[in-house]
Design a protein around this motif. Structure first.
Motif, PDB file in Angstrom:
ATOM      1  N   GLY A 140     -85.551  79.868 -46.195  1.00 61.12           N
ATOM      2  CA  GLY A 140     -86.053  78.384 -46.327  1.00 61.12           C
ATOM      3  C   GLY A 140     -86.198  77.901 -47.739  1.00 61.12           C
ATOM      4  N   THR A 141     -85.712  76.782 -47.850  1.00 56.17           N
ATOM      5  CA  THR A 141     -85.682  75.888 -49.024  1.00 56.17           C
ATOM      6  C   THR A 141     -86.453  74.541 -49.166  1.00 56.17           C
ATOM      7  N   ASP A 142     -87.521  74.535 -49.690  1.00 54.51           N
ATOM      8  CA  ASP A 142     -88.167  73.462 -50.085  1.00 54.51           C
ATOM      9  C   ASP A 142     -88.952  73.380 -51.277  1.00 54.51           C
ATOM     10  N   VAL A 143     -88.127  72.571 -52.201  1.00 53.62           N
ATOM     11  CA  VAL A 143     -88.881  72.526 -53.469  1.00 53.62           C
ATOM     12  C   VAL A 143     -90.009  71.721 -53.851  1.00 53.62           C
ATOM     13  N   GLN A 144     -90.483  70.987 -53.101  1.00 55.17           N
ATOM     14  CA  GLN A 144     -91.371  69.900 -53.074  1.00 55.17           C
ATOM     15  C   GLN A 144     -92.586  70.418 -53.516  1.00 55.17           C
ATOM     16  N   GLU A 145     -93.159  71.513 -53.462  1.00 58.15           N
ATOM     17  CA  GLU A 145     -94.419  72.202 -53.845  1.00 58.15           C
ATOM     18  C   GLU A 145     -94.208  72.627 -55.219  1.00 58.15           C
ATOM     19  N   THR A 146     -93.129  73.244 -55.584  1.00 59.30           N
ATOM     20  CA  THR A 146     -92.678  73.907 -56.497  1.00 59.30           C
ATOM     21  C   THR A 146     -92.554  72.685 -57.613  1.00 59.30           C
ATOM     22  N   LEU A 147     -92.107  71.302 -57.376  1.00 57.84           N
ATOM     23  CA  LEU A 147     -91.741  70.507 -58.272  1.00 57.84           C
ATOM     24  C   LEU A 147     -93.317  69.735 -58.520  1.00 57.84           C
ATOM     25  N   PHE A 160     -84.124  78.481 -60.301  1.00 56.59           N
ATOM     26  CA  PHE A 160     -82.960  79.171 -59.849  1.00 56.59           C
ATOM     27  C   PHE A 160     -82.624  78.884 -58.503  1.00 56.59           C
ATOM     28  N   SER A 161     -81.722  78.274 -57.986  1.00 54.49           N
ATOM     29  CA  SER A 161     -81.455  78.119 -56.408  1.00 54.49           C
ATOM     30  C   SER A 161     -80.053  78.141 -56.120  1.00 54.49           C
ATOM     31  N   ASP A 162     -79.530  78.141 -54.909  1.00 59.85           N
ATOM     32  CA  ASP A 162     -78.126  77.960 -54.524  1.00 59.85           C
ATOM     33  C   ASP A 162     -77.784  76.537 -54.307  1.00 59.85           C
ATOM     34  N   GLY A 163     -79.095  75.703 -54.477  1.00 57.24           N
ATOM     35  CA  GLY A 163     -78.959  74.134 -54.487  1.00 57.24           C
ATOM     36  C   GLY A 163     -78.744  73.457 -53.053  1.00 57.24           C
ATOM     37  N   TYR A 164     -78.983  74.331 -51.923  1.00 50.37           N
ATOM     38  CA  TYR A 164     -79.015  73.931 -50.711  1.00 50.37           C
ATOM     39  C   TYR A 164     -80.454  73.600 -50.287  1.00 50.37           C
ATOM     40  N   LEU A 165     -80.714  72.267 -50.787  1.00 52.70           N
ATOM     41  CA  LEU A 165     -82.169  71.965 -50.467  1.00 52.70           C
ATOM     42  C   LEU A 165     -82.328  70.555 -50.525  1.00 52.70           C
ATOM     43  N   TRP A 215     -82.115  73.297 -63.589  1.00 49.97           N
ATOM     44  CA  TRP A 215     -81.781  73.725 -62.589  1.00 49.97           C
ATOM     45  C   TRP A 215     -80.440  74.703 -62.783  1.00 49.97           C
ATOM     46  N   VAL A 216     -80.503  75.923 -62.520  1.00 52.98           N
ATOM     47  CA  VAL A 216     -79.645  77.079 -62.641  1.00 52.98           C
ATOM     48  C   VAL A 216     -79.251  77.223 -61.125  1.00 52.98           C
ATOM     49  N   ILE A 217     -77.849  76.787 -60.828  1.00 49.75           N
ATOM     50  CA  ILE A 217     -77.351  76.522 -59.563  1.00 49.75           C
ATOM     51  C   ILE A 217     -76.178  77.638 -59.469  1.00 49.75           C
ATOM     52  N   TRP A 218     -76.187  78.259 -58.209  1.00 48.96           N
ATOM     53  CA  TRP A 218     -74.965  79.260 -57.965  1.00 48.96           C
ATOM     54  C   TRP A 218     -74.484  79.144 -56.768  1.00 48.96           C
ATOM     55  N   ASP A 219     -73.226  79.320 -56.766  1.00 44.39           N
ATOM     56  CA  ASP A 219     -72.487  79.035 -55.238  1.00 44.39           C
ATOM     57  C   ASP A 219     -72.580  77.640 -54.689  1.00 44.39           C
ATOM     58  N   ASN A 220     -72.453  76.826 -55.564  1.00 44.54           N
ATOM     59  CA  ASN A 220     -72.628  75.177 -55.068  1.00 44.54           C
ATOM     60  C   ASN A 220     -72.297  74.304 -56.218  1.00 44.54           C
ATOM     61  N   PRO A 221     -71.012  74.371 -56.491  1.00 46.87           N
ATOM     62  CA  PRO A 221     -70.488  73.372 -57.467  1.00 46.87           C
ATOM     63  C   PRO A 221     -70.822  71.981 -57.471  1.00 46.87           C
ATOM     64  N   ASN A 222     -71.077  71.636 -55.939  1.00 47.16           N
ATOM     65  CA  ASN A 222     -71.181  70.082 -55.726  1.00 47.16           C
ATOM     66  C   ASN A 222     -72.702  69.574 -56.106  1.00 47.16           C
ATOM     67  N   PHE A 223     -73.526  70.593 -56.223  1.00 46.04           N
ATOM     68  CA  PHE A 223     -75.003  69.963 -56.282  1.00 46.04           C
ATOM     69  C   PHE A 223     -75.153  69.619 -57.694  1.00 46.04           C
ATOM     70  N   LYS A 224     -75.907  68.360 -57.862  1.00 40.91           N
ATOM     71  CA  LYS A 224     -76.313  67.743 -59.250  1.00 40.91           C
ATOM     72  C   LYS A 224     -77.537  67.313 -58.916  1.00 40.91           C
ATOM     73  N   ALA A 225     -78.687  67.869 -59.516  1.00 44.41           N
ATOM     74  CA  ALA A 225     -79.980  67.605 -59.477  1.00 44.41           C
ATOM     75  C   ALA A 225     -80.313  66.164 -59.731  1.00 44.41           C
ATOM     76  N   LYS A 226     -81.181  65.228 -59.043  1.00 41.86           N
ATOM     77  CA  LYS A 226     -81.737  63.921 -59.467  1.00 41.86           C
ATOM     78  C   LYS A 226     -82.396  63.839 -60.752  1.00 41.86           C
ATOM     79  N   THR A 227     -83.136  64.760 -61.008  1.00 42.22           N
ATOM     80  CA  THR A 227     -83.911  64.815 -62.217  1.00 42.22           C
ATOM     81  C   THR A 227     -83.610  66.156 -62.978  1.00 42.22           C
ATOM     82  N   GLY A 228     -83.308  66.096 -64.374  1.00 39.02           N
ATOM     83  CA  GLY A 228     -83.374  67.262 -65.034  1.00 39.02           C
ATOM     84  C   GLY A 228     -81.933  67.456 -65.339  1.00 39.02           C
ATOM     85  N   ILE A 229     -81.685  68.570 -65.843  1.00 42.78           N
ATOM     86  CA  ILE A 229     -80.429  69.025 -66.381  1.00 42.78           C
ATOM     87  C   ILE A 229     -79.743  70.096 -65.312  1.00 42.78           C
ATOM     88  N   THR A 230     -78.542  69.943 -64.862  1.00 47.47           N
ATOM     89  CA  THR A 230     -78.099  70.859 -63.633  1.00 47.47           C
ATOM     90  C   THR A 230     -77.064  71.860 -64.277  1.00 47.47           C
TER      91      THR A 230
END
Length: 103
Positions: free
Chosen positions: A37-44, A63-68, A84-99
Protein backbone atom coordinates in the motif's frame (compact mmCIF):
# COMPACT_ATOMS: atom_id res chain seq x y z
CA UNK A 1 21.16 13.65 13.45
CA UNK A 2 19.30 11.38 11.05
CA UNK A 3 15.68 10.44 11.70
CA UNK A 4 14.33 7.38 9.88
CA UNK A 5 10.93 5.74 9.68
CA UNK A 6 9.07 3.50 7.28
CA UNK A 7 5.63 4.00 5.79
CA UNK A 8 3.14 2.33 3.47
CA UNK A 9 -0.52 3.23 3.92
CA UNK A 10 0.58 5.22 6.96
CA UNK A 11 3.61 5.72 9.17
CA UNK A 12 4.82 2.75 11.20
CA UNK A 13 5.25 4.49 14.56
CA UNK A 14 7.38 1.64 15.90
CA UNK A 15 9.89 2.19 13.07
CA UNK A 16 10.96 5.69 14.22
CA UNK A 17 14.67 5.76 14.98
CA UNK A 18 17.10 8.63 15.47
CA UNK A 19 20.76 8.16 14.65
CA UNK A 20 23.52 10.41 15.94
CA UNK A 21 27.27 10.23 16.59
CA UNK A 22 26.81 7.79 19.46
CA UNK A 23 24.76 5.19 17.56
CA UNK A 24 25.60 5.95 13.91
CA UNK A 25 26.85 2.43 13.17
CA UNK A 26 23.50 0.92 14.11
CA UNK A 27 21.97 2.50 10.98
CA UNK A 28 23.30 -0.54 9.10
CA UNK A 29 21.06 -2.87 11.10
CA UNK A 30 17.91 -0.74 10.85
CA UNK A 31 14.92 -3.00 10.14
CA UNK A 32 12.49 -1.73 7.53
CA UNK A 33 8.82 -2.44 8.15
CA UNK A 34 6.23 -2.64 5.42
CA UNK A 35 2.88 -4.10 4.51
CA UNK A 36 2.26 -2.82 1.00
CA UNK A 37 0.00 0.00 0.00
CA UNK A 38 1.23 3.47 -0.72
CA UNK A 39 -0.37 6.51 0.83
CA UNK A 40 2.16 9.26 1.37
CA UNK A 41 -0.32 11.74 2.94
CA UNK A 42 0.52 10.97 6.59
CA UNK A 43 4.25 11.06 5.85
CA UNK A 44 4.05 14.46 4.15
CA UNK A 45 1.90 15.79 6.98
CA UNK A 46 4.54 14.67 9.47
CA UNK A 47 7.24 16.39 7.38
CA UNK A 48 5.22 19.62 7.23
CA UNK A 49 4.69 19.65 11.02
CA UNK A 50 8.36 18.88 11.62
CA UNK A 51 9.40 21.60 9.15
CA UNK A 52 7.23 24.11 11.00
CA UNK A 53 9.02 23.24 14.26
CA UNK A 54 12.57 22.90 12.95
CA UNK A 55 12.75 25.25 9.97
CA UNK A 56 14.56 25.26 6.70
CA UNK A 57 17.69 23.44 7.88
CA UNK A 58 15.81 20.14 7.83
CA UNK A 59 15.56 17.97 4.72
CA UNK A 60 13.22 15.08 4.01
CA UNK A 61 13.95 12.14 1.71
CA UNK A 62 11.21 9.83 0.46
CA UNK A 63 12.24 6.51 -1.07
CA UNK A 64 9.48 5.07 -3.26
CA UNK A 65 8.64 3.43 -6.55
CA UNK A 66 6.45 6.47 -7.20
CA UNK A 67 3.27 4.46 -7.73
CA UNK A 68 1.23 6.61 -5.39
CA UNK A 69 -1.24 9.46 -5.29
CA UNK A 70 1.06 12.49 -5.21
CA UNK A 71 -0.55 14.96 -2.84
CA UNK A 72 2.71 16.81 -2.25
CA UNK A 73 1.29 19.96 -3.85
CA UNK A 74 -0.64 20.42 -0.57
CA UNK A 75 2.71 21.15 1.10
CA UNK A 76 4.38 23.94 -0.89
CA UNK A 77 6.48 24.89 2.15
CA UNK A 78 8.49 21.69 1.55
CA UNK A 79 9.47 22.67 -2.02
CA UNK A 80 13.15 23.24 -1.22
CA UNK A 81 13.46 20.58 1.48
CA UNK A 82 11.78 17.49 0.03
CA UNK A 83 13.75 14.98 -2.03
CA UNK A 84 12.10 12.02 -3.75
CA UNK A 85 14.31 9.03 -4.63
CA UNK A 86 12.34 6.95 -7.13
CA UNK A 87 13.21 3.57 -8.59
CA UNK A 88 11.66 1.63 -11.45
CA UNK A 89 9.31 4.46 -12.49
CA UNK A 90 11.04 6.91 -14.85
CA UNK A 91 7.76 8.77 -15.49
CA UNK A 92 7.23 9.87 -11.88
CA UNK A 93 7.85 13.55 -11.15
CA UNK A 94 6.73 14.84 -7.76
CA UNK A 95 4.55 17.94 -7.64
CA UNK A 96 6.65 19.37 -4.78
CA UNK A 97 10.34 18.96 -4.12
CA UNK A 98 13.13 17.45 -6.18
CA UNK A 99 12.70 14.10 -7.92
CA UNK A 100 15.74 11.86 -8.43
CA UNK A 101 15.65 8.58 -10.31
CA UNK A 102 17.59 5.75 -8.67
CA UNK A 103 19.06 3.21 -11.06
Amino acid sequence: CLKVFTWASGIFKESFKTFNKENKDSVYSYEFLGTGGTDVQETLQYFAEDYEKNGSDTYYIVFSDGYLYDCSDKYPELQDNLIWVIWDNPNFKAKTGITCQYQ
